[in-house]
Write a protein that holds these residues in place. Structure first.
Motif, PDB file in Angstrom:
ATOM      1  N   ALA A   5      -2.198   1.288  -0.167  1.00 28.46           N
ATOM      2  CA  ALA A   5      -2.701   2.489  -0.837  1.00 28.46           C
ATOM      3  C   ALA A   5      -2.040   2.655  -2.210  1.00 28.46           C
ATOM      4  CB  ALA A   5      -2.474   3.724   0.023  1.00 28.46           C
ATOM      5  N   TYR A   6      -0.738   2.340  -2.294  1.00 28.44           N
ATOM      6  CA  TYR A   6      -0.062   2.369  -3.595  1.00 28.44           C
ATOM      7  C   TYR A   6      -0.741   1.396  -4.556  1.00 28.44           C
ATOM      8  CZ  TYR A   6       4.093   5.277  -2.904  1.00 28.44           C
ATOM      9  OH  TYR A   6       4.953   6.328  -2.736  1.00 28.44           O
ATOM     10  N   LEU A   7      -0.978   0.171  -4.095  1.00 27.38           N
ATOM     11  CA  LEU A   7      -1.602  -0.834  -4.955  1.00 27.38           C
ATOM     12  C   LEU A   7      -3.004  -0.413  -5.380  1.00 27.38           C
ATOM     13  CD1 LEU A   7      -0.523  -4.171  -3.232  1.00 27.38           C
ATOM     14  CD2 LEU A   7       0.561  -2.999  -5.157  1.00 27.38           C
ATOM     15  N   ASP A   8      -3.761   0.155  -4.454  1.00 27.61           N
ATOM     16  CA  ASP A   8      -5.116   0.620  -4.777  1.00 27.61           C
ATOM     17  C   ASP A   8      -5.070   1.723  -5.821  1.00 27.61           C
ATOM     18  OD1 ASP A   8      -6.105  -1.177  -2.895  1.00 27.61           O
ATOM     19  OD2 ASP A   8      -6.420   0.369  -1.352  1.00 27.61           O
ATOM     20  N   ASN A   9      -4.123   2.646  -5.659  1.00 30.82           N
ATOM     21  CA  ASN A   9      -3.980   3.743  -6.611  1.00 30.82           C
ATOM     22  C   ASN A   9      -3.577   3.221  -7.990  1.00 30.82           C
ATOM     23  OD1 ASN A   9      -2.177   5.968  -7.961  1.00 30.82           O
ATOM     24  ND2 ASN A   9      -3.518   7.038  -6.520  1.00 30.82           N
ATOM     25  N   HIS A  59       5.355   4.228  -7.909  1.00 35.60           N
ATOM     26  CA  HIS A  59       4.327   3.215  -8.127  1.00 35.60           C
ATOM     27  C   HIS A  59       4.911   1.990  -8.835  1.00 35.60           C
ATOM     28  CE1 HIS A  59       1.693   6.609  -7.184  1.00 35.60           C
ATOM     29  NE2 HIS A  59       0.881   5.669  -6.726  1.00 35.60           N
ATOM     30  N   ALA A  60       5.814   2.215  -9.776  1.00 33.28           N
ATOM     31  CA  ALA A  60       6.467   1.093 -10.444  1.00 33.28           C
ATOM     32  C   ALA A  60       7.302   0.283  -9.451  1.00 33.28           C
ATOM     33  CB  ALA A  60       7.338   1.597 -11.596  1.00 33.28           C
ATOM     34  N   MET A  61       7.981   0.959  -8.550  1.00 32.20           N
ATOM     35  CA  MET A  61       8.779   0.253  -7.543  1.00 32.20           C
ATOM     36  C   MET A  61       7.893  -0.540  -6.584  1.00 32.20           C
ATOM     37  SD  MET A  61      11.933   0.397  -8.211  1.00 32.20           S
ATOM     38  CE  MET A  61      12.585  -0.269  -6.682  1.00 32.20           C
ATOM     39  N   ALA A  62       6.677  -0.088  -6.363  1.00 28.99           N
ATOM     40  CA  ALA A  62       5.738  -0.855  -5.542  1.00 28.99           C
ATOM     41  C   ALA A  62       5.423  -2.182  -6.228  1.00 28.99           C
ATOM     42  CB  ALA A  62       4.462  -0.057  -5.290  1.00 28.99           C
ATOM     43  N   GLY A  74      -2.055  -5.734   1.349  1.00 32.67           N
ATOM     44  CA  GLY A  74      -2.465  -5.503   2.734  1.00 32.67           C
ATOM     45  C   GLY A  74      -1.368  -4.943   3.621  1.00 32.67           C
ATOM     46  N   ASP A  75      -0.105  -4.917   3.137  1.00 30.43           N
ATOM     47  CA  ASP A  75       0.984  -4.357   3.935  1.00 30.43           C
ATOM     48  C   ASP A  75       0.806  -2.861   4.112  1.00 30.43           C
ATOM     49  OD1 ASP A  75       2.178  -6.809   4.216  1.00 30.43           O
ATOM     50  OD2 ASP A  75       3.910  -6.367   2.940  1.00 30.43           O
ATOM     51  N   LYS A  76       1.291  -2.384   5.245  1.00 31.90           N
ATOM     52  CA  LYS A  76       1.235  -0.957   5.525  1.00 31.90           C
ATOM     53  C   LYS A  76       2.460  -0.274   5.008  1.00 31.90           C
ATOM     54  CE  LYS A  76      -1.774  -1.338   9.412  1.00 31.90           C
ATOM     55  NZ  LYS A  76      -2.147  -0.892  10.683  1.00 31.90           N
TER      56      LYS A  76
END
Length: 76
Positions: A5-9, A59-62, A74-76
């Motif tokens: 979800a972070y990556l999608d955002n 988000h940057a840390m993601a 794909g990770d949760k």
């Protein structure tokens, strides 16, 4: 929120996919296909992402986790 979800955002906000961020980090000399290059600190990447893409810290840390190989799409 899941990692995906972070990556999608991030992609919605920046128009950049995880592959795009990997390529950009490689061009900037932060990472290669194996992960972050020696001596590269997370804070340096976070500062870049905040400056160039207006990402918040989480988000940057993601993206840092993605570049380090700690997490993957794909990770949760």
């Amino acid at each position: 929120m899941s990692f995906q979800a972070y990556l999608d955002n991030i992609q919605t906000r920046t128009g950049k996919s995880p592959a795009d961020f990997r390529a950009l980090a490689s061009r900037k000399g932060y990472a290669n296909a194996k992960g972050l290059l020696p001596g590269i600190e997370a804070g340096e990447i976070v500062a870049w992402l905040k400056q160039d893409f207006a990402l918040g810290h989480g988000h940057a840390m993601a993206i840092v986790a993605l570049l380090k190989g700690m997490k993957k799409e794909g990770d949760k």
